[in-house]
Design a protein around this motif. Structure first.
Motif, PDB file in Angstrom:
ATOM      1  N   LEU A 187       4.829  -8.769   7.283  1.00 12.00           N
ATOM      2  CA  LEU A 187       4.841  -7.792   6.197  1.00 12.00           C
ATOM      3  C   LEU A 187       5.463  -6.457   6.608  1.00 12.00           C
ATOM      4  O   LEU A 187       5.427  -5.498   5.842  1.00 12.00           O
ATOM      5  CB  LEU A 187       3.412  -7.566   5.691  1.00 12.00           C
ATOM      6  CG  LEU A 187       2.736  -8.770   5.028  1.00 12.00           C
ATOM      7  CD1 LEU A 187       1.262  -8.499   4.802  1.00 12.00           C
ATOM      8  CD2 LEU A 187       3.421  -9.115   3.716  1.00 12.00           C
ATOM      9  N   HIS A 188       6.012  -6.401   7.821  1.00  8.79           N
ATOM     10  CA  HIS A 188       6.675  -5.190   8.335  1.00  8.79           C
ATOM     11  C   HIS A 188       5.713  -3.998   8.381  1.00  8.79           C
ATOM     12  O   HIS A 188       6.047  -2.883   7.972  1.00  8.79           O
ATOM     13  CB  HIS A 188       7.898  -4.839   7.476  1.00  8.79           C
ATOM     14  CG  HIS A 188       8.819  -5.999   7.249  1.00  8.79           C
ATOM     15  ND1 HIS A 188       9.557  -6.576   8.257  1.00  8.79           N
ATOM     16  CD2 HIS A 188       9.114  -6.710   6.118  1.00  8.79           C
ATOM     17  CE1 HIS A 188      10.267  -7.576   7.770  1.00  8.79           C
ATOM     18  NE2 HIS A 188      10.014  -7.690   6.480  1.00  8.79           N
ATOM     19  N   ILE A 189       4.513  -4.244   8.883  1.00  6.60           N
ATOM     20  CA  ILE A 189       3.503  -3.203   9.012  1.00  6.60           C
ATOM     21  C   ILE A 189       3.343  -2.858  10.488  1.00  6.60           C
ATOM     22  O   ILE A 189       3.107  -3.746  11.318  1.00  6.60           O
ATOM     23  CB  ILE A 189       2.145  -3.656   8.433  1.00  6.60           C
ATOM     24  CG1 ILE A 189       2.291  -3.949   6.936  1.00  6.60           C
ATOM     25  CG2 ILE A 189       1.071  -2.603   8.661  1.00  6.60           C
ATOM     26  CD1 ILE A 189       1.073  -4.624   6.336  1.00  6.60           C
ATOM     27  N   GLU A 190       3.487  -1.583  10.820  1.00  4.94           N
ATOM     28  CA  GLU A 190       3.344  -1.145  12.204  1.00  4.94           C
ATOM     29  C   GLU A 190       1.915  -1.375  12.686  1.00  4.94           C
ATOM     30  O   GLU A 190       0.946  -1.104  11.970  1.00  4.94           O
ATOM     31  CB  GLU A 190       3.687   0.338  12.330  1.00  4.94           C
ATOM     32  CG  GLU A 190       5.157   0.665  12.103  1.00  4.94           C
ATOM     33  CD  GLU A 190       6.028   0.188  13.259  1.00  4.94           C
ATOM     34  OE1 GLU A 190       5.483   0.031  14.368  1.00  4.94           O
ATOM     35  OE2 GLU A 190       7.228  -0.023  13.051  1.00  4.94           O
ATOM     36  N   VAL A 191       1.780  -1.865  13.893  1.00  7.86           N
ATOM     37  CA  VAL A 191       0.458  -2.187  14.446  1.00  7.86           C
ATOM     38  C   VAL A 191      -0.160  -0.992  15.160  1.00  7.86           C
ATOM     39  O   VAL A 191      -1.312  -0.633  14.899  1.00  7.86           O
ATOM     40  CB  VAL A 191       0.558  -3.391  15.417  1.00  7.86           C
ATOM     41  CG1 VAL A 191      -0.785  -3.623  16.109  1.00  7.86           C
ATOM     42  CG2 VAL A 191       0.994  -4.644  14.671  1.00  7.86           C
ATOM     43  N   VAL A 192       0.595  -0.363  16.054  1.00  6.05           N
ATOM     44  CA  VAL A 192       0.060   0.758  16.839  1.00  6.05           C
ATOM     45  C   VAL A 192       0.485   2.075  16.194  1.00  6.05           C
ATOM     46  O   VAL A 192       1.526   2.643  16.526  1.00  6.05           O
ATOM     47  CB  VAL A 192       0.540   0.687  18.302  1.00  6.05           C
ATOM     48  CG1 VAL A 192      -0.101   1.805  19.128  1.00  6.05           C
ATOM     49  CG2 VAL A 192       0.223  -0.669  18.908  1.00  6.05           C
ATOM     50  N   VAL A 193      -0.321   2.539  15.258  1.00  3.55           N
ATOM     51  CA  VAL A 193      -0.099   3.803  14.550  1.00  3.55           C
ATOM     52  C   VAL A 193      -1.469   4.425  14.273  1.00  3.55           C
ATOM     53  O   VAL A 193      -2.387   3.713  13.859  1.00  3.55           O
ATOM     54  CB  VAL A 193       0.644   3.573  13.208  1.00  3.55           C
ATOM     55  CG1 VAL A 193       0.690   4.865  12.397  1.00  3.55           C
ATOM     56  CG2 VAL A 193       2.055   3.078  13.452  1.00  3.55           C
ATOM     57  N   PRO A 194      -1.652   5.726  14.507  1.00  3.07           N
ATOM     58  CA  PRO A 194      -2.936   6.360  14.150  1.00  3.07           C
ATOM     59  C   PRO A 194      -3.176   6.263  12.642  1.00  3.07           C
ATOM     60  O   PRO A 194      -2.277   6.561  11.842  1.00  3.07           O
ATOM     61  CB  PRO A 194      -2.750   7.817  14.601  1.00  3.07           C
ATOM     62  CG  PRO A 194      -1.639   7.781  15.581  1.00  3.07           C
ATOM     63  CD  PRO A 194      -0.727   6.672  15.144  1.00  3.07           C
ATOM     64  N   ARG A 195      -4.352   5.838  12.276  1.00  2.02           N
ATOM     65  CA  ARG A 195      -4.701   5.706  10.865  1.00  2.02           C
ATOM     66  C   ARG A 195      -6.143   6.139  10.648  1.00  2.02           C
ATOM     67  O   ARG A 195      -6.951   6.180  11.577  1.00  2.02           O
ATOM     68  CB  ARG A 195      -4.544   4.256  10.379  1.00  2.02           C
ATOM     69  CG  ARG A 195      -3.119   3.729  10.321  1.00  2.02           C
ATOM     70  CD  ARG A 195      -3.109   2.295   9.793  1.00  2.02           C
ATOM     71  NE  ARG A 195      -1.758   1.785   9.566  1.00  2.02           N
ATOM     72  CZ  ARG A 195      -1.052   1.098  10.455  1.00  2.02           C
ATOM     73  NH1 ARG A 195      -1.577   0.864  11.652  1.00  2.02           N
ATOM     74  NH2 ARG A 195       0.156   0.663  10.175  1.00  2.02           N
ATOM     75  N   VAL A 196      -6.473   6.416   9.392  1.00  2.45           N
ATOM     76  CA  VAL A 196      -7.857   6.687   9.024  1.00  2.45           C
ATOM     77  C   VAL A 196      -8.086   6.112   7.631  1.00  2.45           C
ATOM     78  O   VAL A 196      -7.182   6.116   6.789  1.00  2.45           O
ATOM     79  CB  VAL A 196      -8.167   8.205   9.049  1.00  2.45           C
ATOM     80  CG1 VAL A 196      -7.359   8.956   7.988  1.00  2.45           C
ATOM     81  CG2 VAL A 196      -9.653   8.464   8.876  1.00  2.45           C
ATOM     82  N   VAL A 197      -9.269   5.587   7.410  1.00  2.00           N
ATOM     83  CA  VAL A 197      -9.611   5.039   6.095  1.00  2.00           C
ATOM     84  C   VAL A 197     -10.365   6.105   5.311  1.00  2.00           C
ATOM     85  O   VAL A 197     -11.375   6.643   5.769  1.00  2.00           O
ATOM     86  CB  VAL A 197     -10.471   3.767   6.220  1.00  2.00           C
ATOM     87  CG1 VAL A 197     -10.944   3.312   4.833  1.00  2.00           C
ATOM     88  CG2 VAL A 197      -9.667   2.654   6.886  1.00  2.00           C
ATOM     89  N   ILE A 198      -9.830   6.401   4.126  1.00  4.67           N
ATOM     90  CA  ILE A 198     -10.452   7.367   3.219  1.00  4.67           C
ATOM     91  C   ILE A 198     -10.945   6.599   1.997  1.00  4.67           C
ATOM     92  O   ILE A 198     -10.174   5.900   1.342  1.00  4.67           O
ATOM     93  CB  ILE A 198      -9.457   8.463   2.809  1.00  4.67           C
ATOM     94  CG1 ILE A 198      -8.962   9.210   4.055  1.00  4.67           C
ATOM     95  CG2 ILE A 198     -10.110   9.441   1.824  1.00  4.67           C
ATOM     96  CD1 ILE A 198      -7.882  10.247   3.763  1.00  4.67           C
ATOM     97  N   LEU A 199     -12.222   6.723   1.702  1.00  2.24           N
ATOM     98  CA  LEU A 199     -12.852   5.990   0.604  1.00  2.24           C
ATOM     99  C   LEU A 199     -13.136   6.945  -0.545  1.00  2.24           C
ATOM    100  O   LEU A 199     -13.722   8.010  -0.354  1.00  2.24           O
ATOM    101  CB  LEU A 199     -14.150   5.344   1.099  1.00  2.24           C
ATOM    102  CG  LEU A 199     -14.909   4.417   0.156  1.00  2.24           C
ATOM    103  CD1 LEU A 199     -14.037   3.242  -0.288  1.00  2.24           C
ATOM    104  CD2 LEU A 199     -16.175   3.905   0.830  1.00  2.24           C
ATOM    105  N   VAL A 200     -12.700   6.555  -1.747  1.00  2.00           N
ATOM    106  CA  VAL A 200     -12.874   7.389  -2.942  1.00  2.00           C
ATOM    107  C   VAL A 200     -13.744   6.636  -3.937  1.00  2.00           C
ATOM    108  O   VAL A 200     -13.392   5.541  -4.378  1.00  2.00           O
ATOM    109  CB  VAL A 200     -11.523   7.736  -3.593  1.00  2.00           C
ATOM    110  CG1 VAL A 200     -11.734   8.628  -4.818  1.00  2.00           C
ATOM    111  CG2 VAL A 200     -10.593   8.401  -2.586  1.00  2.00           C
ATOM    112  N   GLU A 201     -14.892   7.210  -4.274  1.00  2.00           N
ATOM    113  CA  GLU A 201     -15.781   6.607  -5.269  1.00  2.00           C
ATOM    114  C   GLU A 201     -15.676   7.401  -6.565  1.00  2.00           C
ATOM    115  O   GLU A 201     -15.935   8.603  -6.590  1.00  2.00           O
ATOM    116  CB  GLU A 201     -17.230   6.590  -4.788  1.00  2.00           C
ATOM    117  CG  GLU A 201     -18.180   5.920  -5.772  1.00  2.00           C
ATOM    118  CD  GLU A 201     -19.633   6.021  -5.355  1.00  2.00           C
ATOM    119  OE1 GLU A 201     -20.208   5.007  -4.925  1.00  2.00           O
ATOM    120  OE2 GLU A 201     -20.189   7.139  -5.446  1.00  2.00           O
ATOM    121  N   THR A 202     -15.287   6.723  -7.640  1.00  2.00           N
ATOM    122  CA  THR A 202     -15.140   7.394  -8.932  1.00  2.00           C
ATOM    123  C   THR A 202     -16.448   7.331  -9.713  1.00  2.00           C
ATOM    124  O   THR A 202     -17.301   6.481  -9.452  1.00  2.00           O
ATOM    125  CB  THR A 202     -14.016   6.753  -9.766  1.00  2.00           C
ATOM    126  OG1 THR A 202     -14.370   5.379 -10.033  1.00  2.00           O
ATOM    127  CG2 THR A 202     -12.704   6.778  -9.004  1.00  2.00           C
TER     128      THR A 202
END
Length: 362
Positions: free
Chosen positions: A134-149
């Motif tokens: 899927l052409h997604i970089e593996v080693v990249v800094p990421r964070v999950v942000i959760l939004v509850e409506t």
């Protein structure tokens, strides 16, 4: 699968440029979309061409071409005209529709991939293999942000978030249920938690201003590899729950700033009940006067400073002391003493946690 309207828009644009009429059929010969109302070929002819091994065929002024989805026929294209360029226009249309199918399929596959990733439904080897595909970089800094409506079945929130953060920049937006949206935010190597906090507040403000939605936003820790996305998601989920229990006044909560609330959230319910019974004995903590609780909370906010608390509450110093002593008579805790203040603060947080457990049980 790509929608018929998308195909219609694509061939209409080509017709406007080339003046060549284009028709798109399914493999059974049924017309799907066209730039002209007149049908130049019978259904059986289209169906026969679909069954043949040929990739293209010319029948009079009709130039038939197959649109493939990997190894299967997705559509049959008919470019109509006598000019030499008609076949070339047909090839361009085929290429454009096939690229659109790939893009839409990749978008769907990415969404499915990240949903399975955050829910720990993938083996480690599958994570890396599918990410590469899927052409997604593996080693990249990421964070999950959760939004509850605050409302269910409202697409405005997820569409707004997708407009703010694009997968072209390495960001991915997906939904886990009708009220919770996930942003997997790609970060630069020098981005820190202050930057993530700004993003979270920006999301909350934009949802409020643009979509008129009240939301709660939470985020996990920054992870360095794709495989740890589920870890950051679980942390964001905990931050959202802990925020709703202990920090109701805040609409943004971070996992790494939950403090003692995170500790209490992970305690067994029976241990919490024992603790409450030991602290309050024969007093029901739910029956403590609201005015006293407000006073004590403001007292804590001002680091047990009586003068500053009385000034902010617009009450006389003696009134404040009276309320504190009234609490001491009922609970045995003098919140002017640090140890008692800490005990009372923790005890009331445990009470809030028990109320939360009761609400989700029933």
């Amino acid at each position: 699968m790509i929608s018929n309207q998308i195909i219609k828009n694509s061939i209409t644009e080509l017709k406007q440029i080339s003046k060549v009429d284009l028709y798109v059929f399914d493999s059974e010969g049924s017309l799907i979309v066209a730039t002209c109302e007149e049908e130049p070929l019978a259904k059986d002819i289209i169906k026969h061409f679909a069954a043949s091994p040929a990739d293209s065929q010319v029948i009079g002024t009709n130039h038939l071409l197959k649109i493939m989805d990997e190894d299967e026929i997705a559509y049959i294209l008919n470019a109509v005209g006598t000019a030499d360029e008609v076949y070339m226009v047909g090839r361009i249309a085929v290429s454009q529709i096939q690229n659109l199918m790939i893009a839409y399929k990749e978008k769907f596959d990415r969404n499915s991939f990240f949903q399975n990733l955050i829910l720990d439904n993938l083996l480690l080897v599958d994570v890396y293999n599918r990410a590469k595909k899927l052409h997604i970089e593996v080693v990249v800094p990421r964070v999950v942000i959760l939004v509850e409506t605050s409302t269910e079945k409202d697409n405005s929130a997820i569409e707004l978030l997708r407009g703010m953060y694009s997968h072209h920049a390495g960001d991915y937006v997906t939904a886990v249920d009708e009220r919770n949206i996930i942003l997997i935010k790609s970060l630069a190597s020098n981005d820190n938690y202050d930057y993530v906090e700004q993003i979270a507040h920006t999301i909350a403000d934009m949802m409020n201003m643009e979509a008129l939605l009240s939301v709660r936003v939470a985020y996990g820790t920054i992870i360095q590899e794709l495989r740890d996305v589920s870890k950051s998601y679980k942390e964001a989920t905990m931050a959202l729950d802990v925020g709703k229990i202990f920090y109701i006044e805040k609409n943004v909560n971070a996992y790494n700033t939950l403090g003692i609330g995170r500790l209490i959230y992970q305690l067994p319910a029976n241990l919490c009940k024992i603790f409450i019974d030991e602290i309050f004995r024969n007093v029901n903590p739910n029956e403590i006067d609201e005015e006293i609780l407000t006073t004590v909370n403001k007292f804590f906010e001002n680091s047990l400073n009586v003068s500053e608390t009385s000034r902010q509450l617009f009450v006389h110093r003696n009134t404040l002391v009276y309320r504190i002593e009234k609490l001491e008579k009922s609970t045995g805790l003098d919140v002017r003493i640090f140890d008692d203040a800490l005990t009372f603060k923790i005890a009331m947080m445990v009470v809030s946690y028990m109320k939360y457990l009761e609400s989700i049980t029933f």
